[in-house]
Scaffold this motif. Structure first.
Motif, short mmCIF file in Angstrom:
data_model
loop_
_atom_site.label_atom_id
_atom_site.label_comp_id
_atom_site.label_asym_id
_atom_site.label_seq_id
_atom_site.Cartn_x
_atom_site.Cartn_y
_atom_site.Cartn_z
N LEU A 117 1.14 8.63 69.27
CA LEU A 117 0.28 7.72 68.49
C LEU A 117 -0.23 8.41 67.23
O LEU A 117 -0.23 7.83 66.14
N ALA A 118 -0.66 9.66 67.42
CA ALA A 118 -1.19 10.42 66.28
C ALA A 118 -0.10 10.58 65.23
O ALA A 118 -0.34 10.44 64.02
N GLU A 119 1.14 10.86 65.67
CA GLU A 119 2.26 11.04 64.75
C GLU A 119 2.56 9.72 64.03
O GLU A 119 2.82 9.70 62.82
N GLU A 120 2.50 8.63 64.81
CA GLU A 120 2.75 7.31 64.23
C GLU A 120 1.71 7.02 63.14
O GLU A 120 2.03 6.55 62.05
N ASN A 121 0.44 7.32 63.46
CA ASN A 121 -0.63 7.10 62.49
C ASN A 121 -0.43 7.95 61.24
O ASN A 121 -0.63 7.50 60.12
N ARG A 122 0.00 9.20 61.49
CA ARG A 122 0.22 10.09 60.35
C ARG A 122 1.32 9.53 59.46
O ARG A 122 1.19 9.49 58.24
N LEU A 123 2.39 9.04 60.11
CA LEU A 123 3.50 8.47 59.35
C LEU A 123 3.07 7.25 58.56
O LEU A 123 3.39 7.10 57.39
N LEU A 124 2.28 6.38 59.24
CA LEU A 124 1.80 5.17 58.57
C LEU A 124 0.96 5.51 57.36
O LEU A 124 1.07 4.89 56.31
N THR A 172 8.56 -0.03 51.10
CA THR A 172 9.89 0.55 50.90
C THR A 172 10.26 1.56 51.98
O THR A 172 11.42 1.94 52.09
N GLY A 173 9.27 2.01 52.75
CA GLY A 173 9.55 3.03 53.76
C GLY A 173 9.67 4.43 53.17
O GLY A 173 9.89 5.40 53.89
N LEU A 174 9.47 4.55 51.87
CA LEU A 174 9.52 5.88 51.25
C LEU A 174 8.19 6.59 51.47
O LEU A 174 7.18 5.93 51.75
N ASN A 206 4.63 7.93 50.54
CA ASN A 206 3.73 7.37 49.54
C ASN A 206 3.15 8.48 48.65
O ASN A 206 3.55 9.65 48.77
N ARG A 207 2.23 8.09 47.79
CA ARG A 207 1.68 9.02 46.80
C ARG A 207 1.09 10.26 47.48
O ARG A 207 1.36 11.39 47.10
N ARG A 208 0.27 10.02 48.53
CA ARG A 208 -0.40 11.12 49.21
C ARG A 208 0.62 12.12 49.77
O ARG A 208 0.53 13.33 49.57
N GLU A 209 1.62 11.56 50.47
CA GLU A 209 2.64 12.41 51.09
C GLU A 209 3.43 13.16 50.02
O GLU A 209 3.73 14.35 50.17
N PHE A 210 3.72 12.45 48.93
CA PHE A 210 4.51 13.07 47.86
C PHE A 210 3.79 14.29 47.30
O PHE A 210 4.36 15.37 47.18
N PHE A 211 2.49 14.11 47.00
CA PHE A 211 1.78 15.23 46.39
C PHE A 211 1.56 16.37 47.38
O PHE A 211 1.55 17.53 47.00
#
Ligand code: C2E
Ligand code: CA
Ligand code: CA
Length: 663
Positions: free
Chosen positions: A214-221, A228-230, A232-237
């Motif tokens: 669940l925690a991993e799912e939340n992190r992914l979300l 787009t499933g790409l 996002n900004r936060r993850e990119f930076f």
């Protein structure tokens, strides 16, 4: 019994699911902690038993075998104590180790039981009772220690207990069957407890795994763009900063070497996406973004990360030290992929893309500044050559520095003093008379000197400063224009920022109303890019302005990727064809055709049309041939200060158009 299937599961060869793997790992972790203790208990049991039978049994039985058992037990105990330092995390390894433990338990239990049975036969009734008692107690302790490992616990108990109880019944006195039954019941109860605790343990591990998932799912979300499933900004930076740190460390290690760590980041902006969104609705807009994301994902790899930063803005970074030519070639490939036509049901659409790149460590040392520079290169690219890739350069660096200086100076500026207005005539082609003057702002900064509006307006537009500039310029322009002949209008540029801010718009309208200048003599110029940026709000603002009776011109037409839809849906009075087309007309037949068709389009839509930037007689002759109604450009007059305006008007009146129009 619910516990039985879970027990049988434990005998499978390969872990089949996440939960099996987690269970094996958890069991192994417990085993590593508890096995030394278990071996300790067994050793004590062996020593006590051997000692008790030392006077009655042969030496080999009381010394030889126990010593071998103890040495083996010590070896295993030390092995597991060592494992505590690095508990395996690989499910396969854990599974195999558990199987080995299982086999050893069977072997150890069988040999041990055989040894004890041998001893039992040498003992008198007291020694025999002591041995049975000791076997049961040892089994109880082992089962307790191995509570979460039912396979091992039940294997050990299953091998030793039934045999001993049978031996007790066969060789004991009359009370033996009762004792054996009692001990047997205790053994069964113990087995039940072991299985229940094993089941609870499995449930606990499953719940823990679920929580982790669940925690991993939340992190992914939280880090994925839902459309787009790409990333996002936060993850990119986050990834960018991490890559910069790693590349930085690499660079540090290779100091003195030729190869340096590095990366390049690109900001991608879609040209022409907003009109699609406005025209076909958000559902189609979403399809376009998804399709673009899919096309971009082709470029994604271990060393290349693609993300959607928001809206129609995507970003990319690639690890490695890249030459300028490599970066641009890659950028062109990306642009080409995005340029390919889009088809959704019966809708055929198209976007193009511009990319700005910046490199680490050449252009910036952290993610934020790298983005800023790549974004600037993108902005620069869009101004000059749309649909292409641009790499941040030293020219951009100095432009950014200048912009920073301009911004500082603008903040301190006294616009009343420093801002002046120049007026440039708009001429009617047929009558060769001046029909209007366009007000063009000039700023003389005490710190920087004269600053071109192309330099200071965009900087002012990046913040709130533009509103003060617009108000001051408009007030000054209206005051000057009040004294002009009534048949000459005033054209005034307002910024997209003014248009989309209700407060600024209200102030502008109040200023016009209070100026005493007839709104019907005022043309408000709105750039085409302003409409593309935020059509709905711009359209609402234009509607408000129209209620006052002012005219609306669409400025820089052709430069902003707009479509016929814009022109149709807005109450426009005039269109100004961007000067870039006119200036290319004599060398570029496509530009010539575009100008001709734009002029034709205006005629069809019953709109006045101004062609800007007319500098040569040749251009003018062509335009006149195309049926152009109004012209503006250096050929007819440069922007002049207010006191020269009457002279220009007079010159046109008396010469009826002056030398420029004599052709
Ligand atoms: P614009 O609205 O397209 O204004 C026309 C620009 O074209 C003016 O540049 C003018 O001097 C220039 N121009 C006119 N005829 C010719 C020609 O024949 N050849 C060439 N090469 N250029 C010609 P300027 O005054 O430097 O203004 C540049 C831009 O700055 C304007 O472009 C306008 O977008 C903006 N601007 C100027 N004043 C204001 C203002 O008060 N408010 C706002 N929001 N923008 C302004
Ligand atoms: Ca203009
Ligand atoms: Ca213009």
């Amino acid at each position: 019994m619910l516990v039985l299937p879970s027990l049988l599961n434990g005998w499978r060869r390969t872990p089949v699911s996440g939960i099996e793997r987690e269970l094996d790992l958890a069991r192994l972790a417990i085993l590593i902690t508890n096995l030394p203790l278990l071996y300790g208990v067994i050793c004590v049991h062996i020593i006590v038993t051997a000692y008790s039978f030392s006077s009655v049994a042969p030496r080999a039985l009381v010394y030889g075998l126990p010593l071998a058992f103890i040495l083996f037990a010590l070896f295993r105990a030390v092995h597991f104590m060592r494992l505590r330092q690095s508990i395996p995390v690989d499910g396969r390894v854990a599974h195999d180790m558990l199987r080995i433990v299982q086999f050893i338990a069977v072997g150890f239990g069988t040999l041990g039981t055989a040894w004890m049975v041998e001893l039992y036969l040498y003992g008198d009734s007291a020694l025999r009772s002591q041995l049975v008692f000791s076997v049961v107690i040892t089994n109880m302790i082992c089962s307790y220690i191995l509570g979460q490992l039912p396979r091992v616990a039940l294997t050990l108990a299953g091998i030793s207990m039934p045999g001993f109880l049978l031996l007790l019944v066969l060789t004991g006195g009359p009370e033996a069957p009762v004792i054996a039954i009692n001990l047997g019941l205790v053994g069964l109860f113990l087995a039940y407890i072991v299985m229940v605790s094993a089941r609870d343990f499995e449930r606990m591990v499953a719940a823990k795994l679920h929580a982790v998932e669940l925690a991993e799912e939340n992190r992914l979300l939280a880090n994925t763009d839902s459309l787009t499933g790409l990333p996002n900004r936060r993850e990119f930076f986050e990834r960018l900063e991490c890559a910069i740190r790693e590349e930085g460390a690499k660079g540090g290690q290779e100091m003195g070497g030729q190869e340096m760590g590095g990366l390049v980041m690109g900001v991608i902006d879609l040209d022409g996406f907003k009109p699609i969104n406005d025209l076909y609705g958000h559902a189609i807009g979403d399809c376009v973004l998804r399709e673009c994301a899919a096309r971009l994902e082709i470029f994604s790899s271990g060393a290349t990360t693609i993300a959607r930063l928001g809206g129609d803005e995507f970003a990319i970074f690639m690890r490695g030290a890249f030459e300028e030519a490599d970066v641009l070639r890659f950028g062109e490939q990306v642009c080409a992929a995005l340029r390919a036509p889009l088809r959704f049901a019966d809708i055929h659409a198209g976007v193009s893309a511009s990319i700005g790149f910046a490199r680490y460590p050449q252009d910036a040392m952290d993610g934020h500044h790298l983005y800023e520079r790549a974004d600037y290169a993108l902005y620069f690219g869009k101004q000059n050559h749309r649909g292409a890739a641009v790499l941040f350069s030293s020219e951009h660096e100095s432009k950014m520095l200048l912009n920073a200086r301009i911004e500082q100076a603008l903040r301190k500026a006294d616009f009343e003093q420093e801002l002046t207005i120049r007026f440039q005539p708009l001429v009617h082609v047929a009558t060769q008379r001046i029909v209007a003057f366009e007000a063009l702002a000039r700023w003389a900064s005490p710190e920087i000197g004269d600053v071109n509006p192309d330099d200071f307006i965009p900087v002012a537009e990046s913040g709130e400063l533009i509103h003060a500039i617009t108000r001051t310029a408009l007030r000054k322009a209206l005051r000057v224009a009040r004294s002009w002949p009534r048949d000459i209008k005033l054209s005034f540029n307002i910024s997209i920022r003014d248009l989309v801010s209700q407060r600024a718009l209200t102030q502008i309208m109040a200023l016009i109303a209070g100026s005493g200048f007839d709104p019907a003599r005022l043309d408000i110029e709105v750039t085409e890019t302003a409409l593309v940026a935020d059509f709905e709000r711009a359209a609402a603002a234009i509607a408000q302005l129209k209620t006052m009776g002012v005219n609306i011109s669409l400025d820089d037409f052709g430069a902003g990727h707009s479509s016929l839809a814009y022109i149709h849906r807005l109450p426009l009075d005039m269109i100004k064809i961007d000067r870039s087309f006119v200036q290319e007309m004599h060398v570029n037949s496509i530009a010539r055709d575009i100008v001709r068709s734009m002029i034709g389009l205006c005629a069809n839509l019953n709109l006045d049309c101004v062609t800007e930037g007319v500098e040569t007689q040749e251009q003018f002759d062509l335009l006149r041939g195309f049926g152009c109604t109004f012209v503006q450009g250096f050929l007819f007059g440069r922007p002049v200060p207010e006191d020269e305006v009457p002279g220009v008007i007079e010159q046109y009146r008396s010469a009826c158009g002056g030398k420029a129009l004599s052709a």
